[in-house]
Design an enzyme around this catalytic site. Structure first.
Site, PDB file in Angstrom:
ATOM      1  N   GLY A  16      21.470  27.196   7.816  1.00 30.22           N
ATOM      2  CA  GLY A  16      21.646  25.749   7.950  1.00 30.22           C
ATOM      3  C   GLY A  16      23.088  25.303   8.093  1.00 30.22           C
ATOM      4  O   GLY A  16      23.412  24.164   7.757  1.00 30.22           O
ATOM      5  N   ASN A  18      24.563  24.673  10.875  1.00 31.37           N
ATOM      6  CA  ASN A  18      24.532  23.573  11.849  1.00 31.37           C
ATOM      7  C   ASN A  18      23.988  22.294  11.223  1.00 31.37           C
ATOM      8  O   ASN A  18      24.456  21.198  11.536  1.00 31.37           O
ATOM      9  CB  ASN A  18      23.703  23.972  13.073  1.00 31.37           C
ATOM     10  CG  ASN A  18      24.513  24.758  14.086  1.00 31.37           C
ATOM     11  OD1 ASN A  18      25.406  24.206  14.739  1.00 31.37           O
ATOM     12  ND2 ASN A  18      24.241  26.051  14.198  1.00 31.37           N
ATOM     13  N   MET A  91      13.448  29.188  14.166  1.00 31.99           N
ATOM     14  CA  MET A  91      13.047  30.419  14.837  1.00 31.99           C
ATOM     15  C   MET A  91      11.563  30.452  15.221  1.00 31.99           C
ATOM     16  O   MET A  91      10.986  31.517  15.404  1.00 31.99           O
ATOM     17  CB  MET A  91      13.428  31.636  13.987  1.00 31.99           C
ATOM     18  CG  MET A  91      14.922  31.712  13.666  1.00 31.99           C
ATOM     19  SD  MET A  91      16.014  31.388  15.074  1.00 31.99           S
ATOM     20  CE  MET A  91      16.283  33.047  15.642  1.00 31.99           C
ATOM     21  N   LYS A  92      10.960  29.284  15.350  1.00 34.87           N
ATOM     22  CA  LYS A  92       9.589  29.215  15.868  1.00 34.87           C
ATOM     23  C   LYS A  92       9.634  28.540  17.228  1.00 34.87           C
ATOM     24  O   LYS A  92      10.452  27.630  17.439  1.00 34.87           O
ATOM     25  CB  LYS A  92       8.699  28.383  14.935  1.00 34.87           C
ATOM     26  CG  LYS A  92       8.456  29.033  13.592  1.00 34.87           C
ATOM     27  CD  LYS A  92       7.438  30.140  13.714  1.00 34.87           C
ATOM     28  CE  LYS A  92       7.237  30.853  12.395  1.00 34.87           C
ATOM     29  NZ  LYS A  92       6.458  32.093  12.559  1.00 34.87           N
ATOM     30  N   ILE A  93       8.746  28.977  18.103  1.00 32.46           N
ATOM     31  CA  ILE A  93       8.702  28.366  19.436  1.00 32.46           C
ATOM     32  C   ILE A  93       7.714  27.204  19.410  1.00 32.46           C
ATOM     33  O   ILE A  93       6.553  27.374  18.995  1.00 32.46           O
ATOM     34  CB  ILE A  93       8.309  29.421  20.493  1.00 32.46           C
ATOM     35  CG1 ILE A  93       9.409  30.494  20.558  1.00 32.46           C
ATOM     36  CG2 ILE A  93       8.102  28.776  21.855  1.00 32.46           C
ATOM     37  CD1 ILE A  93       9.050  31.713  21.376  1.00 32.46           C
ATOM     38  N   LEU A  94       8.184  26.042  19.832  1.00 32.72           N
ATOM     39  CA  LEU A  94       7.307  24.861  19.820  1.00 32.72           C
ATOM     40  C   LEU A  94       6.306  24.940  20.973  1.00 32.72           C
ATOM     41  O   LEU A  94       6.643  25.412  22.064  1.00 32.72           O
ATOM     42  CB  LEU A  94       8.150  23.586  19.945  1.00 32.72           C
ATOM     43  CG  LEU A  94       9.124  23.299  18.796  1.00 32.72           C
ATOM     44  CD1 LEU A  94      10.058  22.147  19.162  1.00 32.72           C
ATOM     45  CD2 LEU A  94       8.375  22.993  17.498  1.00 32.72           C
ATOM     46  N   ASN A 108      18.257  21.751  21.441  1.00 35.29           N
ATOM     47  CA  ASN A 108      18.372  23.049  20.761  1.00 35.29           C
ATOM     48  C   ASN A 108      19.786  23.575  20.948  1.00 35.29           C
ATOM     49  O   ASN A 108      20.426  23.301  21.967  1.00 35.29           O
ATOM     50  CB  ASN A 108      17.390  24.057  21.370  1.00 35.29           C
ATOM     51  CG  ASN A 108      17.456  25.407  20.682  1.00 35.29           C
ATOM     52  OD1 ASN A 108      17.571  25.486  19.451  1.00 35.29           O
ATOM     53  ND2 ASN A 108      17.389  26.486  21.445  1.00 35.29           N
ATOM     54  N   HIS A 110      21.793  27.183  21.204  1.00 34.90           N
ATOM     55  CA  HIS A 110      21.506  28.602  21.425  1.00 34.90           C
ATOM     56  C   HIS A 110      22.822  29.375  21.485  1.00 34.90           C
ATOM     57  O   HIS A 110      23.765  28.939  22.162  1.00 34.90           O
ATOM     58  CB  HIS A 110      20.708  28.777  22.715  1.00 34.90           C
ATOM     59  CG  HIS A 110      20.264  30.177  22.945  1.00 34.90           C
ATOM     60  ND1 HIS A 110      19.212  30.753  22.256  1.00 34.90           N
ATOM     61  CD2 HIS A 110      20.748  31.150  23.751  1.00 34.90           C
ATOM     62  CE1 HIS A 110      19.072  32.007  22.637  1.00 34.90           C
ATOM     63  NE2 HIS A 110      19.995  32.280  23.547  1.00 34.90           N
TER      64      HIS A 110
HETATM   65  C1  GAR Z   1      22.843  29.636  15.199  1.00 34.92           C
HETATM   66  O1  GAR Z   1      23.736  30.589  15.702  1.00 34.92           O
HETATM   67  C2  GAR Z   1      21.939  29.135  16.316  1.00 34.92           C
HETATM   68  O2  GAR Z   1      22.584  29.050  17.546  1.00 34.92           O
HETATM   69  C3  GAR Z   1      20.884  30.220  16.346  1.00 34.92           C
HETATM   70  O3  GAR Z   1      20.644  30.508  14.987  1.00 34.92           O
HETATM   71  C4  GAR Z   1      21.842  30.289  14.237  1.00 34.92           C
HETATM   72  C5  GAR Z   1      21.509  29.399  13.064  1.00 34.92           C
HETATM   73  O4  GAR Z   1      22.622  29.276  12.201  1.00 34.92           O
HETATM   74  N1  GAR Z   1      19.719  29.792  17.017  1.00 34.92           N
HETATM   75  C6  GAR Z   1      18.947  30.606  17.723  1.00 34.92           C
HETATM   76  O5  GAR Z   1      19.157  31.797  17.848  1.00 34.92           O
HETATM   77  C7  GAR Z   1      17.745  29.935  18.361  1.00 34.92           C
HETATM   78  N2  GAR Z   1      17.242  30.718  19.433  1.00 34.92           N
HETATM   79  P1  GAR Z   1      22.641  28.184  11.065  1.00 34.92           P
HETATM   80  O6  GAR Z   1      21.326  28.303  10.293  1.00 34.92           O
HETATM   81  O7  GAR Z   1      23.826  28.577  10.211  1.00 34.92           O
HETATM   82  O8  GAR Z   1      22.795  26.830  11.705  1.00 34.92           O
END
Ligand code: GAR
Length: 190
Positions: A16, A18, A91-94, A108, A110
């Site tokens: 979390g 982000n 990490m789930k696909i909607l 999103n 990425h």
């Molecule tokens: C981030 O690097 C995000 O870009 C990635 O997961 C991490 C979450 O970090 N997302 C994906 O890979 C989605 N396909 P966080 O929980 O510290 O925000």
């Protein structure tokens, strides 16, 4: 008169960072969003502790059955009058039908320069391929994985001594930089 802020839900599955960053942004004057709700599929997501500490309502949805879980999420989003969804390490696909209900309103982040490296293990793949650059992308969510309209990207240089852990750290820092800017861009130019 202060502008009304867009009610936003953040979807997380893990750390979390982000979420934390977007929350900090949401408290600034120039933010067009207010974070009203945090959704997770993972009861151990660290972001839940952060949400509780900061009085952001959060809820865990068990994903035994995707359509049941999504129906429950949708019901709550509607109840809370959520207008924007920001996926942040969710990490789930909607499903297609979920995305249709929030068309143009799901962002999103990425950890790659899309369209390169859709899916998982982006940093490992970039290092293994001896890429000179990696980066991150904020995009609208469409029914195809990691394929919606790109709102903003940021390049990150891969040094010779980088490994997937150091690269992840560098990219994450840039994720935190671009996600708020991408939100402002989307909302000022929908
Ligand atoms: C981030 O690097 C995000 O870009 C990635 O997961 C991490 C979450 O970090 N997302 C994906 O890979 C989605 N396909 P966080 O929980 O510290 O925000």
């Amino acid at each position: 008169m202060a502008l009304k802020k867009i009610k936003t839900a953040i979807f997380i599955s893990g750390t979390g960072s982000n979420l934390k960053n977007l929350f900090k942004f949401s408290l600034t004057k120039k933010s067009p969003i207010i974070i009203s709700f945090v959704v997770t599929n993972n009861e151990d997501a660290k972001g839940i502790i952060f949400s509780k500490k900061n009085n952001i309502e959060s809820k865990i949805y068990k994903y035994f059955n995707k359509s049941n879980a999504e129906n429950k999420i949708l019901k709550d989003l509607n109840k809370k009058k959520i207008d924007l969804i920001c996926l942040a390490g969710f990490m789930k696909i909607l499903s297609k039908s979920f995305i249709k209900k929030f068309k143009g309103k799901i962002l999103n982040i990425h950890p790659s320069l899309l369209p390169k490296y859709k899916g998982l293990n982006t940093h490992k793949r970039a290092i293994e391929n001896k890429d000179k650059f990696s980066g991150c992308t904020v995009h609208l969510v469409s029914s195809k994985l990691d394929s919606g309209k790109i709102i903003l990207q940021k390049k990150v240089k891969i040094n010779k001594n980088d490994n997937h852990i150091t690269l992840k750290k560098k990219v994450l820092k840039q994720e935190h930089f671009i996600y708020p800017i991408a939100i402002k861009k989307l909302l000022s130019n929908p």
